[in-house]
Scaffold this motif. Structure first.
Motif, short mmCIF file in Angstrom:
data_model
loop_
_atom_site.label_atom_id
_atom_site.label_comp_id
_atom_site.label_asym_id
_atom_site.label_seq_id
_atom_site.Cartn_x
_atom_site.Cartn_y
_atom_site.Cartn_z
N ASP A 10 0.82 -1.20 0.00
CA ASP A 10 0.00 0.00 0.00
C ASP A 10 0.86 1.26 0.00
OD1 ASP A 10 -2.22 -1.60 -0.01
OD2 ASP A 10 -2.76 -1.26 2.08
N ARG A 11 1.98 1.23 0.73
CA ARG A 11 2.88 2.39 0.74
C ARG A 11 3.49 2.60 -0.64
NH1 ARG A 11 4.63 0.39 5.90
NH2 ARG A 11 6.59 -0.38 5.00
N VAL A 12 3.86 1.50 -1.29
CA VAL A 12 4.40 1.61 -2.64
C VAL A 12 3.36 2.21 -3.59
CG1 VAL A 12 5.23 0.31 -4.64
CG2 VAL A 12 6.04 -0.28 -2.35
N ALA A 13 2.14 1.71 -3.51
CA ALA A 13 1.07 2.21 -4.38
C ALA A 13 0.84 3.70 -4.14
CB ALA A 13 -0.21 1.43 -4.14
N ARG A 14 0.86 4.10 -2.88
CA ARG A 14 0.65 5.52 -2.57
C ARG A 14 1.79 6.37 -3.12
NH1 ARG A 14 -2.29 8.80 0.59
NH2 ARG A 14 -1.30 10.56 1.59
N ALA A 15 3.03 5.89 -2.98
CA ALA A 15 4.18 6.64 -3.49
C ALA A 15 4.13 6.78 -5.01
CB ALA A 15 5.48 5.95 -3.07
N CYS A 16 3.62 5.75 -5.68
CA CYS A 16 3.55 5.76 -7.14
C CYS A 16 2.22 6.30 -7.66
CB CYS A 16 3.77 4.35 -7.68
SG CYS A 16 5.41 3.67 -7.30
N VAL A 17 1.31 6.66 -6.74
CA VAL A 17 0.00 7.23 -7.08
C VAL A 17 -0.76 6.28 -8.02
CG1 VAL A 17 -1.22 9.37 -7.62
CG2 VAL A 17 1.18 9.46 -6.99
N VAL A 18 -0.84 5.02 -7.62
CA VAL A 18 -1.60 4.02 -8.35
C VAL A 18 -2.47 3.27 -7.35
CG1 VAL A 18 0.11 3.74 -10.17
CG2 VAL A 18 0.23 2.28 -8.15
N PRO A 19 -3.56 2.65 -7.79
CA PRO A 19 -4.39 1.89 -6.87
C PRO A 19 -3.65 0.65 -6.38
CG PRO A 19 -5.18 1.59 -9.11
CD PRO A 19 -4.14 2.67 -9.16
N PRO A 20 -3.74 0.31 -5.09
CA PRO A 20 -3.05 -0.88 -4.58
C PRO A 20 -3.64 -2.17 -5.12
CG PRO A 20 -4.41 0.10 -2.87
CD PRO A 20 -4.41 1.06 -4.01
N TRP A 21 -4.90 -2.12 -5.55
CA TRP A 21 -5.53 -3.30 -6.13
C TRP A 21 -6.60 -2.84 -7.10
CZ3 TRP A 21 -4.88 -8.59 -5.75
CH2 TRP A 21 -5.89 -9.37 -6.31
N ARG A 22 -6.57 -3.35 -8.33
CA ARG A 22 -7.61 -3.00 -9.31
C ARG A 22 -8.62 -4.13 -9.41
NH1 ARG A 22 -6.00 -1.11 -15.08
NH2 ARG A 22 -4.44 -2.77 -14.97
N ASP A 23 -9.90 -3.77 -9.26
CA ASP A 23 -10.96 -4.75 -9.44
C ASP A 23 -11.11 -5.09 -10.92
OD1 ASP A 23 -11.68 -4.89 -6.73
OD2 ASP A 23 -12.82 -3.04 -6.91
N GLY A 24 -11.68 -6.25 -11.18
CA GLY A 24 -11.99 -6.62 -12.56
C GLY A 24 -10.82 -7.31 -13.24
N GLY A 25 -10.92 -7.45 -14.55
CA GLY A 25 -9.90 -8.13 -15.33
C GLY A 25 -9.85 -7.56 -16.73
N GLN A 26 -9.14 -8.23 -17.63
CA GLN A 26 -9.01 -7.73 -18.99
C GLN A 26 -10.36 -7.59 -19.68
OE1 GLN A 26 -5.53 -8.64 -21.43
NE2 GLN A 26 -5.32 -10.52 -20.24
N ALA A 27 -11.27 -8.51 -19.37
CA ALA A 27 -12.58 -8.46 -20.03
C ALA A 27 -13.29 -7.14 -19.76
CB ALA A 27 -13.44 -9.62 -19.55
N GLN A 28 -13.04 -6.58 -18.57
CA GLN A 28 -13.66 -5.31 -18.23
C GLN A 28 -13.22 -4.22 -19.21
OE1 GLN A 28 -12.63 -3.92 -14.35
NE2 GLN A 28 -13.59 -1.94 -14.60
#
Length: 328
Positions: free
Chosen positions: A184-202
């Motif tokens: 979570d700290r890495v995601a916050r530092a990189c300004v990205v979501p720590p987990w993305r819901d869904g998959g390629q089909a989405q």
């Protein structure tokens, strides 16, 4: 310190090439010490042509790969023999042959073709960019291709879908290695979501929701603050000012799952985070995450607390019970 070696091939796509260094390089322990070292190599140590109007100088040749703990292969548009005929070029084959047994192998996007051509994906699950999944399946018939996921973790071999899915995979590796708090700290530092819901089909099939119709982001944020409460579809719909049917449709359009799946996933993630970052008893963690009892939470979380929330069954109503572990 965990050593990561990134293999840059001619025609490498700069965005994906930079993902391992950006994500793993941002991972620090509680004292601020780096948890990974990342080095980039080419087959011969010479600069490689990028899939752009520049070349990239690297600091190492492929002998680097013999001394690392994780090898990452980003995509390249110059993988003609591998993508067209399933044939591993001789120099690339020699480089991979030098990797020590037990080294974790990671492929981003069409880098999966390299692992498949090297025989590392035989009878194993894998994914790649959605445009290339049929080609991967056709060339390598023993690979169990999953076209609908952002990444596949099969222990010592991991593969991802295209482009930004490499970020999801690298964050997952950090989470697997060091827990959700570090990830979570890495995601916050990189300004990205720590987990993305869904998959390629989405992203392939689903249109972007019309902003004029209203979304569910505010309701999802409201629910995250109340995971310990018995949330229901009716309550979520009332907060969003929508009918249950409309809420279900909008939320599925936005995150790729039903409200029940989304809520169960958030509760699993909350329980995992609390188990990793506090010394609370299981019953307290279960209550704060909305599972009610420790027994219910134990059935929702796997041994080691790393069951992917995407395994939550479709028919779990919000707040009703923890999902059953699917048959393996």
């Amino acid at each position: 310190m965990h050593r990561v070696g990134v293999l840059a091939l001619d025609g490498v796509i700069p965005f994906e090439l930079g993902i391992p260094s950006r994500i793993f390089g941002a991972a620090r322990d509680s004292s601020g010490r780096p948890l990974y070292s990342v080095a980039t190599c080419s087959l011969d140590g010479q600069p490689v042509r990028a899939d752009a109007d520049f070349e990239l100088a690297v600091g190492h040749d492929a002998s680097l790969l013999a001394g690392v703990d994780t090898v990452v292969i980003p995509p390249s548009h110059a993988l003609g023999p591998v993508r067209e005929d399933g044939v591993l070029p001789e120099a690339l084959g020699r480089a991979l042959a030098g990797v020590r047994p037990g080294t974790r192998m990671v492929a981003i996007c069409t880098g999966t073709f390299v692992l498949a051509a090297a025989g590392l994906l035989d009878r194993r699950p894998a994914t790649t960019h959605w445009r290339e999944t049929e080609r991967l399946r056709r060339l390598f018939t023993t690979v169990r291709v999953d076209p609908d996921v952002l990444f596949v973790d099969d222990g010592d071999v991991l593969t991802s879908a295209g482009a930004a899915a490499g970020v999801d995979l690298c964050l997952h590796i950090v989470r697997r290695d060091h827990g959700s708090a570090v990830a979570d700290r890495v995601a916050r530092a990189c300004v990205v979501p720590p987990w993305r819901d869904g998959g390629q089909a989405q992203f392939v099939r689903r249109p972007v929701p019309d902003p004029a119709t209203g979304g569910t982001a505010a309701t999802r944020a409201w629910a995250l603050e109340r995971l310990g409460e018995p949330l229901t579809l009716v309550a979520l719909a009332a907060h969003a000012g929508m009918s249950v049917r409309t809420l279900t449709r909008r939320l599925r359009d936005e995150v790729g799952t039903s409200p029940g799946q989304w809520l169960a996933r958030q509760r699993v993630d909350r329980a995992r985070h609390l188990l990793e970052t506090t010394d609370w008893p299981v019953d307290l963690v279960a209550g704060r995450a909305g599972f009610g009892t420790g027994g219910v939470a134990a059935r929702a979380l796997p041994r080691g607390g790393r069951r992917l929330a995407a395994d939550v069954p479709e028919d779990v109503p919000p707040g009703a019970r923890a999902p059953r572990r699917p048959a393996q």
